[in-house]
Motif scaffolding. Structure first.
Motif, PDB file in Angstrom:
ATOM      1  N   ARG A 204      25.676 119.087  70.473  1.00 41.45           N
ATOM      2  CA  ARG A 204      24.862 119.216  69.264  1.00 41.45           C
ATOM      3  C   ARG A 204      23.383 119.275  69.616  1.00 41.45           C
ATOM      4  NH1 ARG A 204      28.835 115.312  67.877  1.00 41.45           N
ATOM      5  NH2 ARG A 204      30.279 116.047  66.251  1.00 41.45           N
ATOM      6  N   ASP A 205      22.778 120.423  69.343  1.00 46.92           N
ATOM      7  CA  ASP A 205      21.344 120.620  69.527  1.00 46.92           C
ATOM      8  C   ASP A 205      20.724 121.087  68.220  1.00 46.92           C
ATOM      9  OD1 ASP A 205      20.723 120.052  72.337  1.00 46.92           O
ATOM     10  OD2 ASP A 205      22.115 121.688  72.777  1.00 46.92           O
ATOM     11  N   LEU A 206      19.390 121.107  68.176  1.00 44.86           N
ATOM     12  CA  LEU A 206      18.690 121.548  66.979  1.00 44.86           C
ATOM     13  C   LEU A 206      18.353 123.027  67.061  1.00 44.86           C
ATOM     14  CD1 LEU A 206      16.214 118.605  66.299  1.00 44.86           C
ATOM     15  CD2 LEU A 206      18.574 118.911  65.507  1.00 44.86           C
ATOM     16  N   TYR A 207      18.501 123.705  65.945  1.00 44.37           N
ATOM     17  CA  TYR A 207      18.212 125.128  65.813  1.00 44.37           C
ATOM     18  C   TYR A 207      17.353 125.348  64.577  1.00 44.37           C
ATOM     19  CZ  TYR A 207      21.905 126.047  69.241  1.00 44.37           C
ATOM     20  OH  TYR A 207      22.671 126.075  70.385  1.00 44.37           O
ATOM     21  N   SER A 208      16.680 126.487  64.527  1.00 40.65           N
ATOM     22  CA  SER A 208      15.967 126.879  63.318  1.00 40.65           C
ATOM     23  C   SER A 208      16.393 128.292  62.927  1.00 40.65           C
ATOM     24  CB  SER A 208      14.448 126.827  63.522  1.00 40.65           C
ATOM     25  OG  SER A 208      14.011 127.886  64.359  1.00 40.65           O
ATOM     26  N   MET A 209      16.217 128.605  61.662  1.00 33.84           N
ATOM     27  CA  MET A 209      16.501 129.956  61.172  1.00 33.84           C
ATOM     28  C   MET A 209      15.604 130.223  59.976  1.00 33.84           C
ATOM     29  SD  MET A 209      20.229 129.386  59.355  1.00 33.84           S
ATOM     30  CE  MET A 209      20.533 128.012  58.216  1.00 33.84           C
ATOM     31  N   ASN A 210      15.472 131.506  59.626  1.00 35.30           N
ATOM     32  CA  ASN A 210      14.750 131.850  58.414  1.00 35.30           C
ATOM     33  C   ASN A 210      15.516 131.330  57.201  1.00 35.30           C
ATOM     34  OD1 ASN A 210      12.885 133.184  60.021  1.00 35.30           O
ATOM     35  ND2 ASN A 210      13.799 135.208  59.679  1.00 35.30           N
ATOM     36  N   GLN A 218      17.326 128.444  69.207  1.00 34.82           N
ATOM     37  CA  GLN A 218      17.559 127.079  69.654  1.00 34.82           C
ATOM     38  C   GLN A 218      16.233 126.367  69.900  1.00 34.82           C
ATOM     39  OE1 GLN A 218      20.373 126.891  72.838  1.00 34.82           O
ATOM     40  NE2 GLN A 218      20.305 124.665  73.017  1.00 34.82           N
ATOM     41  N   ILE A 219      16.149 125.094  69.453  1.00 37.47           N
ATOM     42  CA  ILE A 219      14.923 124.306  69.612  1.00 37.47           C
ATOM     43  C   ILE A 219      15.065 123.278  70.724  1.00 37.47           C
ATOM     44  CG2 ILE A 219      13.350 122.701  68.479  1.00 37.47           C
ATOM     45  CD1 ILE A 219      14.073 123.981  65.831  1.00 37.47           C
ATOM     46  N   THR A 220      16.192 122.554  70.754  1.00 33.91           N
ATOM     47  CA  THR A 220      16.407 121.533  71.782  1.00 33.91           C
ATOM     48  C   THR A 220      17.586 121.916  72.664  1.00 33.91           C
ATOM     49  OG1 THR A 220      17.905 120.179  70.427  1.00 33.91           O
ATOM     50  CG2 THR A 220      15.543 119.745  70.230  1.00 33.91           C
ATOM     51  N   ASN A 221      17.585 121.371  73.885  1.00 32.69           N
ATOM     52  CA  ASN A 221      18.683 121.620  74.823  1.00 32.69           C
ATOM     53  C   ASN A 221      18.831 120.380  75.694  1.00 32.69           C
ATOM     54  OD1 ASN A 221      20.688 122.728  76.360  1.00 32.69           O
ATOM     55  ND2 ASN A 221      19.350 124.110  77.503  1.00 32.69           N
ATOM     56  N   THR A 222      19.438 119.343  75.116  1.00 30.90           N
ATOM     57  CA  THR A 222      19.571 118.065  75.803  1.00 30.90           C
ATOM     58  C   THR A 222      21.046 117.777  76.082  1.00 30.90           C
ATOM     59  OG1 THR A 222      19.774 116.764  73.772  1.00 30.90           O
ATOM     60  CG2 THR A 222      17.544 117.224  74.568  1.00 30.90           C
ATOM     61  N   ASP A 223      21.296 116.760  76.904  1.00 33.80           N
ATOM     62  CA  ASP A 223      22.675 116.376  77.217  1.00 33.80           C
ATOM     63  C   ASP A 223      23.313 115.573  76.085  1.00 33.80           C
ATOM     64  OD1 ASP A 223      22.551 117.591  79.700  1.00 33.80           O
ATOM     65  OD2 ASP A 223      21.799 115.782  80.688  1.00 33.80           O
ATOM     66  N   ASP A 225      23.447 114.273  71.779  1.00 37.59           N
ATOM     67  CA  ASP A 225      23.557 114.918  70.480  1.00 37.59           C
ATOM     68  C   ASP A 225      22.223 114.809  69.742  1.00 37.59           C
ATOM     69  OD1 ASP A 225      26.187 115.682  70.791  1.00 37.59           O
ATOM     70  OD2 ASP A 225      26.991 113.871  69.877  1.00 37.59           O
ATOM     71  N   ASP A 226      21.680 115.936  69.327  1.00 36.54           N
ATOM     72  CA  ASP A 226      20.452 115.979  68.527  1.00 36.54           C
ATOM     73  C   ASP A 226      20.860 116.292  67.092  1.00 36.54           C
ATOM     74  OD1 ASP A 226      19.016 115.582  70.877  1.00 36.54           O
ATOM     75  OD2 ASP A 226      18.842 117.732  71.246  1.00 36.54           O
ATOM     76  N   ILE A 227      20.668 115.329  66.198  1.00 37.43           N
ATOM     77  CA  ILE A 227      21.166 115.459  64.830  1.00 37.43           C
ATOM     78  C   ILE A 227      20.126 114.977  63.826  1.00 37.43           C
ATOM     79  CG2 ILE A 227      23.581 115.251  65.525  1.00 37.43           C
ATOM     80  CD1 ILE A 227      23.488 112.350  64.560  1.00 37.43           C
ATOM     81  N   ALA A 228      20.414 115.175  62.538  1.00 34.78           N
ATOM     82  CA  ALA A 228      19.619 114.668  61.405  1.00 34.78           C
ATOM     83  C   ALA A 228      18.133 115.016  61.512  1.00 34.78           C
ATOM     84  CB  ALA A 228      19.805 113.153  61.281  1.00 34.78           C
ATOM     85  N   PRO A 229      17.750 116.295  61.661  1.00 33.18           N
ATOM     86  CA  PRO A 229      16.327 116.645  61.749  1.00 33.18           C
ATOM     87  C   PRO A 229      15.636 116.520  60.404  1.00 33.18           C
ATOM     88  CG  PRO A 229      17.654 118.626  61.629  1.00 33.18           C
ATOM     89  CD  PRO A 229      18.625 117.483  61.718  1.00 33.18           C
ATOM     90  N   ASP A 230      14.331 116.286  60.437  1.00 34.76           N
ATOM     91  CA  ASP A 230      13.514 116.273  59.227  1.00 34.76           C
ATOM     92  C   ASP A 230      12.136 116.788  59.592  1.00 34.76           C
ATOM     93  OD1 ASP A 230      12.978 115.875  56.549  1.00 34.76           O
ATOM     94  OD2 ASP A 230      12.231 113.851  56.853  1.00 34.76           O
ATOM     95  N   TRP A 231      11.629 117.767  58.867  1.00 34.15           N
ATOM     96  CA  TRP A 231      10.365 118.436  59.186  1.00 34.15           C
ATOM     97  C   TRP A 231       9.193 117.578  58.712  1.00 34.15           C
ATOM     98  CZ3 TRP A 231      12.026 123.852  60.024  1.00 34.15           C
ATOM     99  CH2 TRP A 231      11.100 124.575  60.796  1.00 34.15           C
TER     100      TRP A 231
END
Length: 233
Positions: A204-210, A218-223, A225-231
């Motif tokens: 699970r990594d973070l992504y952005s889209m229009n 793709q925004i993050t690439n970690t080992d 889980d990157d979850i629950a983003p908030d701008w």
């Protein structure tokens, strides 16, 4: 990228204050979930709720110095509010359904929340109406910055997709439409982009889209889980 909390247990459900100066979150650090508040730097952490029940999923009231959150302190999940100093606790929902994940509209007049029957909206006078139906497996619902649309996740695990609809429940659109897990989406402050978590690269990594679902990157690439983003506002 920098780490803001480093306590034993689990810190989850982060949400920026409207001015971007503070972050509220829920933490499971002893035997239950409680609501916390900290500066945007991670300093000055303080616990706002103290209860043997679980208090979680905090959200800011747009035009007030108060937080909404979910608690099972009356036996089932209901929506409450509390001041940012931890005082003046108020209960907003009183029924046998499980009500959670409250999100105040940008104008502060409506509350978007999840119930047993799907995504619902409560007006300031307490009247509520459903936007999606029971069994649709909808969650992580959030207002667009202009209050005209609602972003949410439908489905779980390998069949989780990100949808958007008008605030009256019409014009439903699947933005991701792929096999796999795309979920926990959030709007950019101007409403032009969406950030979300996805397993499309294996974890699970973070992504952005229009906002229309195009131009996924793709925004993050970690080992982990990157979850629950908030701008940040």
């Amino acid at each position: 990228m920098r780490q803001l909390t480093d306590e034993s247990g689990v810190d989850d459900y982060p949400a920026w204050s409207p001015d971007g100066e503070q972050i509220t979150f829920a933490a499971y650090r002893v035997d239950n979930w409680e609501i916390y508040l900290m500066d945007a730097s991670g300093e000055n952490q303080r616990q706002l709720t103290i209860n043997q029940a679980d208090d979680y999923a905090p959200a800011w009231l747009t035009q007030d110095r108060r937080l909404g959150f979910t608690s099972n302190r009356d036996g089932d999940d209901e929506i409450y509010t509390v001041g940012v100093d931890g005082t003046n606790l108020q209960q907003l929902t009183f029924d046998n359904a499980l009500n959670s994940s409250a999100q105040w509209s940008p104008d502060g007049r409506r509350i978007l929340y999840l119930s047993d029957d799907g995504i619902a909206i409560m007006n300031a006078d307490g009247g509520a109406y459903q936007l999606t139906m029971e069994g649709s497996l909808d969650y992580s619902a959030t207002w667009s910055p202009d209050g005209q649309q609602i972003l949410f996740t439908r489905g779980f695990f390998a069949d989780a997709e990100i949808y958007v609809m008008r605030a009256d429940g019409t014009a439903l659109q699947n933005l991701t439409d792929r096999e796999g897990e795309d979920y926990q989406a959030a709007w950019s402050p101007d409403g032009s982009h969406i950030v979300f978590s996805s397993d499309r690269d294996g974890d699970r990594d973070l992504y952005s889209m229009n906002a229309d679902g195009s131009n996924v990157r793709q925004i993050t690439n970690t080992d982990g889980d990157d979850i629950a983003p908030d701008w940040r506002p």
